[in-house]
Each structure stands twice: as structure tokens, then as C-alpha cells.
Design a protein around this motif. Structure first.
Motif, PDB file in Angstrom:
ATOM      1  N   ALA A 227      46.626  21.963  38.869  1.00  0.00           N
ATOM      2  CA  ALA A 227      46.715  23.204  38.090  1.00  0.00           C
ATOM      3  C   ALA A 227      46.979  22.872  36.621  1.00  0.00           C
ATOM      4  CB  ALA A 227      47.835  24.082  38.641  1.00  0.00           C
ATOM      5  N   GLY A 228      46.422  23.702  35.738  1.00  0.00           N
ATOM      6  CA  GLY A 228      46.707  23.573  34.315  1.00  0.00           C
ATOM      7  C   GLY A 228      45.736  22.734  33.521  1.00  0.00           C
ATOM      8  N   VAL A 229      44.700  22.192  34.169  1.00  0.00           N
ATOM      9  CA  VAL A 229      43.740  21.374  33.422  1.00  0.00           C
ATOM     10  C   VAL A 229      43.015  22.231  32.395  1.00  0.00           C
ATOM     11  CG1 VAL A 229      43.394  19.671  35.260  1.00  0.00           C
ATOM     12  CG2 VAL A 229      41.985  21.739  35.201  1.00  0.00           C
ATOM     13  N   ALA A 230      42.404  21.567  31.427  1.00  0.00           N
ATOM     14  CA  ALA A 230      41.734  22.301  30.343  1.00  0.00           C
ATOM     15  C   ALA A 230      40.360  21.714  30.067  1.00  0.00           C
ATOM     16  CB  ALA A 230      42.591  22.268  29.075  1.00  0.00           C
ATOM     17  N   GLN A 231      39.551  22.482  29.349  1.00  0.00           N
ATOM     18  CA  GLN A 231      38.211  22.071  28.969  1.00  0.00           C
ATOM     19  C   GLN A 231      38.230  20.688  28.322  1.00  0.00           C
ATOM     20  OE1 GLN A 231      35.251  23.786  29.239  1.00  0.00           O
ATOM     21  NE2 GLN A 231      34.023  22.312  28.113  1.00  0.00           N
ATOM     22  N   GLY A 232      37.363  19.792  28.810  1.00  0.00           N
ATOM     23  CA  GLY A 232      37.241  18.468  28.212  1.00  0.00           C
ATOM     24  C   GLY A 232      38.152  17.415  28.788  1.00  0.00           C
ATOM     25  N   MET A 233      39.144  17.803  29.594  1.00  0.00           N
ATOM     26  CA  MET A 233      40.015  16.805  30.216  1.00  0.00           C
ATOM     27  C   MET A 233      39.238  16.007  31.261  1.00  0.00           C
ATOM     28  SD  MET A 233      43.778  18.458  30.893  1.00  0.00           S
ATOM     29  CE  MET A 233      44.906  18.793  29.551  1.00  0.00           C
ATOM     30  N   VAL A 234      39.701  14.803  31.508  1.00  0.00           N
ATOM     31  CA  VAL A 234      39.097  13.948  32.525  1.00  0.00           C
ATOM     32  C   VAL A 234      40.158  13.607  33.566  1.00  0.00           C
ATOM     33  CG1 VAL A 234      37.996  11.731  33.013  1.00  0.00           C
ATOM     34  CG2 VAL A 234      37.424  12.975  30.921  1.00  0.00           C
ATOM     35  N   VAL A 235      39.871  13.940  34.824  1.00  0.00           N
ATOM     36  CA  VAL A 235      40.772  13.617  35.932  1.00  0.00           C
ATOM     37  C   VAL A 235      40.266  12.343  36.596  1.00  0.00           C
ATOM     38  CG1 VAL A 235      41.708  14.387  38.144  1.00  0.00           C
ATOM     39  CG2 VAL A 235      41.371  16.032  36.293  1.00  0.00           C
ATOM     40  N   ASN A 236      41.130  11.335  36.670  1.00  0.00           N
ATOM     41  CA  ASN A 236      40.751  10.054  37.261  1.00  0.00           C
ATOM     42  C   ASN A 236      41.038  10.066  38.759  1.00  0.00           C
ATOM     43  OD1 ASN A 236      39.933   7.217  37.072  1.00  0.00           O
ATOM     44  ND2 ASN A 236      42.055   6.781  37.586  1.00  0.00           N
ATOM     45  N   VAL A 237      40.034   9.754  39.565  1.00  0.00           N
ATOM     46  CA  VAL A 237      40.195   9.675  41.013  1.00  0.00           C
ATOM     47  C   VAL A 237      39.990   8.221  41.428  1.00  0.00           C
ATOM     48  CG1 VAL A 237      39.439  10.568  43.243  1.00  0.00           C
ATOM     49  CG2 VAL A 237      39.261  12.006  41.205  1.00  0.00           C
ATOM     50  N   PRO A 238      41.070   7.475  41.660  1.00  0.00           N
ATOM     51  CA  PRO A 238      40.928   6.046  41.941  1.00  0.00           C
ATOM     52  C   PRO A 238      40.321   5.772  43.316  1.00  0.00           C
ATOM     53  CG  PRO A 238      43.224   6.725  42.165  1.00  0.00           C
ATOM     54  CD  PRO A 238      42.479   7.904  41.628  1.00  0.00           C
ATOM     55  N   GLY A 239      39.537   4.696  43.387  1.00  0.00           N
ATOM     56  CA  GLY A 239      39.036   4.207  44.659  1.00  0.00           C
ATOM     57  C   GLY A 239      37.936   5.017  45.309  1.00  0.00           C
ATOM     58  N   LYS A 240      37.295   5.926  44.566  1.00  0.00           N
ATOM     59  CA  LYS A 240      36.230   6.752  45.141  1.00  0.00           C
ATOM     60  C   LYS A 240      34.876   6.510  44.477  1.00  0.00           C
ATOM     61  CE  LYS A 240      38.742   9.000  48.149  1.00  0.00           C
ATOM     62  NZ  LYS A 240      38.484   8.853  49.611  1.00  0.00           N
ATOM     63  N   GLY A 241      34.788   5.483  43.637  1.00  0.00           N
ATOM     64  CA  GLY A 241      33.533   5.185  42.966  1.00  0.00           C
ATOM     65  C   GLY A 241      32.666   4.238  43.774  1.00  0.00           C
ATOM     66  N   ASN A 242      31.873   3.431  43.094  1.00  0.00           N
ATOM     67  CA  ASN A 242      30.992   2.481  43.763  1.00  0.00           C
ATOM     68  C   ASN A 242      31.781   1.348  44.397  1.00  0.00           C
ATOM     69  OD1 ASN A 242      28.179   3.373  43.181  1.00  0.00           O
ATOM     70  ND2 ASN A 242      28.852   3.169  41.055  1.00  0.00           N
ATOM     71  N   ALA A 243      31.327   0.921  45.585  1.00  0.00           N
ATOM     72  CA  ALA A 243      31.969  -0.205  46.258  1.00  0.00           C
ATOM     73  C   ALA A 243      31.671  -1.488  45.487  1.00  0.00           C
ATOM     74  CB  ALA A 243      31.457  -0.319  47.688  1.00  0.00           C
ATOM     75  N   GLY A 244      32.637  -2.419  45.480  1.00  0.00           N
ATOM     76  CA  GLY A 244      32.442  -3.704  44.834  1.00  0.00           C
ATOM     77  C   GLY A 244      31.687  -4.661  45.747  1.00  0.00           C
ATOM     78  N   MET A 245      30.878  -5.494  45.159  1.00  0.00           N
ATOM     79  CA  MET A 245      30.126  -6.467  45.953  1.00  0.00           C
ATOM     80  C   MET A 245      31.072  -7.433  46.667  1.00  0.00           C
ATOM     81  SD  MET A 245      26.751  -7.440  43.676  1.00  0.00           S
ATOM     82  CE  MET A 245      27.698  -8.275  42.412  1.00  0.00           C
TER      83      MET A 245
END
Length: 381
Positions: A227-245
Motif C-alpha cells: 500500500a502507498g506506492v506512487a507513480q514511477g516507483m519500482v518494486v523489487n521482487v527478488p528471485g523471480k527473474g530469469n534462472a541462472g545458467m
């Protein structure tokens, strides 16, 4: 160290320092307090970690901007600053290039660490209503990305054939070379060109992934937006991106926040603005009116007799919550009052109003007019 020092002071640079100046300053301090140069010196180790933390923030343009604007609090939602939570291996794996090697420790002793691949980060945009901003929300996305190869379980080797020690580096992942520096002749570690820092070579590559350990796929990712986020903010979600080789580290997802315009409310940081249009009799005689809130409820407010256009009312705590690191508490619901004047009147209405036309109570004096004007100017300034 008991209390964090300003990151610019840690590196001994000005706030206007360029990226190259920051890198040079960090390298100078890191060499001075390098653990291999100061064996057993806890204070030097803390200085080394402190410099790495400062560099981790200031060399990243986004984190640096948040730090410059909000200080240490601004980094809590941006993944900035690792403090004492990371060990020496983590620091060298992140900033090995500063010391001359891809994954090595640079230079002063026999430290060694095999490379571990890290998957690339992903970026998503999420559009939120003000109601979702007020309460926080969980969003689900189907994301196309690199995922672990199920055939080889991420190892890159076919049929469990495994890997063999790299003959070039003997499994260390690095090779040594001697270079001349301002400090004299120094031995540095560089990534092994044959195994690319892994220390091992796959004998039989997986037929599904070609030896990388990752394949293209899809995953449904659940992301919690606070709650409370604003336009242009970036929320980081760790460990949900591309898998490492080769069973490496999974990257993150960076979620860019976009606010949708609202048909009833206007946001002003943590405050919510509501424009209330009163009918003339209520403004003149007073009464009660019901207004909506961003929380979905309705509240009744008292209108004093003789309420003038431009008056503002404030309901404490009926605005938006502050996101962690960007303020505290709840904002307010600010009510801007204007009065509706009918564009057309029937015969009886016109006659009734004309009866009061010459009354002093229906004539605004200069003081009243100036007060209304000043309120509008103060608000918009």
C-alpha cells in the motif's frame, strides 16, 4: 559499526561526483582495507564492507537517486544497501571487476571462488487504481523467461554425466598473472578463459538446453504490491527473474508502478483531494452532506451556515498510507468546497432571488472577496 555514515563521506567524494570518480574512490579504499592486506584486522574488514555498501548504492543510478532524495530510508524498498548481511564472497562476486577479475578476489592472496551465473532481471509495468494503492494488492502475471531445464535439472550435463575439472585452471575458476601497478608488482586473478570461471567443464552437454542448464518457458508469478506506492516507483521482487545458467542465481523482477486516473479523487502525495459541489441553500443555511472515501466507505460532514466557495475541510487519516521508507502514518482527505449556481431559473425561482437582491447579506464586501481569492492562491501555490 554502530551508526551508518553518509555514503559520500565513506568514499570521500562530493555529491556531484561522476560514476568514474565514484569507482576510482571505491577501488582506492577497497585496496587499502582489502582483507588480504590486513589479515585479522576487524576494523579494516568493516571499512572494506562499508565501502562496498556505499559503492553498491552510488554506482547504481536509480538507487543513488533514491538515496539522494530520501537518505537511507529511501533504500528500504529498492533493494539498496546490504550492510553486514553479506560476506566477503558476496562482495567480490558483485564487484570483482573493480579488482580486475570476473569473480575473483582481486589480488592480494590465495582467495578463490568459482563463478556462479546470475540470471538477468526482468521488468514489468503494473497499472493500479487509487483503491489498490490505498490497500495494497496482489497481482498475478504469466511471465516468459529462462527457467531451469527439467531434463538435466539445471546442470547442463546430459544423462547425469556430470562435469570434469577444468585442465586449464585446475578447478579454481581463475588463473593467476602478475601485473605492474602503482603499488608495485601485484598478482591478480582473472577468470579462466576455458571454463569461464566455473572450474569445471561439461563432458556431454544436455540435448535440451545445449549445456546451459536453462530453457525458455513460462511461469505464473504472484507479486505483492505494498500500500502507498506512487507513480514511477519500482518494486523489487527478488528471485523471480530469469534462472541462472548451471544452477546459478535467479534474477529479480523490477515492477514499475503506473497510477490510473480516478474519476472522483485526485492524489496529492499521501493526501486525497475531493471536490465537493454544494447547492446554494446548503451553503447558505448549513446542513449535513455525505461524501465518499478512498477506503470505500462514506462519511457525513457538517456544513456551516454561510460556507463560502473555496473553503477547505480536512478529514484526518482518510488519505493514503505511507510506503515504508517514504514517510509515516496516513494522509488526509482534503475537501474543496465550491457552490453550484443554477444557469437557468424558472419564474418563481427568479422572483424569490430578486426579493433578496438588495439585501446587505447577499452582497459580498471587499474583505470577503479578498479572503476567498487568497485561499485559492494559497492552495495552488
Amino acid at each position: 559499526m554502530a551508526q551508518k555514515r553518509d555514503y559520500y563521506d565513506v568514499l570521500g567524494v562530493q555529491k556531484t561526483a561522476t560514476d568514474e570518480e565514484i569507482k576510482i574512490a571505491y577501488r582506492k579504499i577497497a585496496i587499502k582495507y582489502h582483507p588480504d592486506r590486513n589479515p585479522g584486522d576487524k576494523e579494516a574488514e568493516e571499512r572494506f564492507k562499508e565501502a562496498a555498501e556505499a559503492y553498491e548504492v552510488l554506482h547504481d543510478s536509480q538507487k543513488r537517486q533514491q538515496y539522494d532524495q530520501f537518505g537511507f530510508d529511501g533504500l528500504q524498498g529498492a533493494g539498496g544497501g546490504f550492510g553486514g548481511s553479506m560476506d566477503m564472497d558476496d562482495i567480490f562476486s558483485m564487484f570483482g571487476d573493480i579488482f580486475g577479475g570476473h569473480s575473483g578476489f582481486g589480488s592480494f592472496g590465495g582467495r578463490q571462488r568459482q563463478a556462479q551465473y546470475r540470471g538477468a532481471d526482468l521488468r514489468l509495468k503494473v497499472s493500479l487504481t487509487l483503491e489498490e494503492v490505498a490497500t495494497g494488492v496482489t497481482k498475478k502475471f504469466k511471465v516468459r523467461k529462462d527457467i531451469e531445464c527439467k531434463h538435466c535439472h539445471g546442470s547442463g550435463a546430459e544423462g547425469g554425466s556430470g562435469s570434469e575439472t577444468c585442465p586449464n585452471c585446475g578447478g579454481r575458476g581463475v588463473v593467476m598473472k602478475t601485473v605492474r601497478t602503482m603499488l608495485g608488482m601485484m598478482q591478480t586473478q582473472t577468470e579462466c578463459p576455458q571454463c569461464h570461471g566455473e572450474g569445471t567443464i561439461i563432458k556431454n552437454k544436455c540435448k535440451e538446453c545445449g549445456g546451459t542448464g536453462v530453457v525458455k518457458g513460462e511461469e505464473v508469478v504472484e507479486i505483492q504490491i505494498p500500500a502507498g506506492v506512487a507513480q514511477g516507483m519500482v518494486v523489487n521482487v527478488p528471485g523471480k527473474g530469469n534462472a541462472g545458467m548451471h544452477n546459478g542465481i535467479t534474477g529479480n523482477i523490477q515492477v514499475l508502478i503506473e497510477e490510473l486516473p480516478h474519476e472522483t479523487f485526485v492524489r496529492d502525495e499521501q493526501d486525497i483531494i475531493y471536490n465537493l459541489l454544494l447547492d446554494f441553500p446548503t451553503a447558505a443555511l448549513g446542513g449535513e452532506v455525505e461524501i465518499p472515501t478512498i477506503q470505500g466507505t462514506k462519511v457525513k460532514i457538517k456544513i456551516d451556515a454561510g460556507t463560502q466557495p473555496g473553503k477547505t475541510l480536512r478529514l484526518r487519516g482518510k488519505g493514503l498510507p505511507a510506503i515504508q521508507g517514504y514517510g509515516s502514518g496516513m494522509g488526509d482527505l482534503v475537501i474543496n468546497i465550491s457552490v453550484y449556481i443554477p444557469k437557468t431559473l424558472d419564474k418563481d425561482e427568479k422572483k424569490a432571488i430578486e426579493a433578496f437582491k438588495d439585501s446587505d447579506n447577499f452582497k459580498g464586501d471587499a474583505t470577503t472577496k479578498q479572503t476567498i481569492f487568497q485561499k485559492f492562491r494559497n492552495y495552488f501555490n
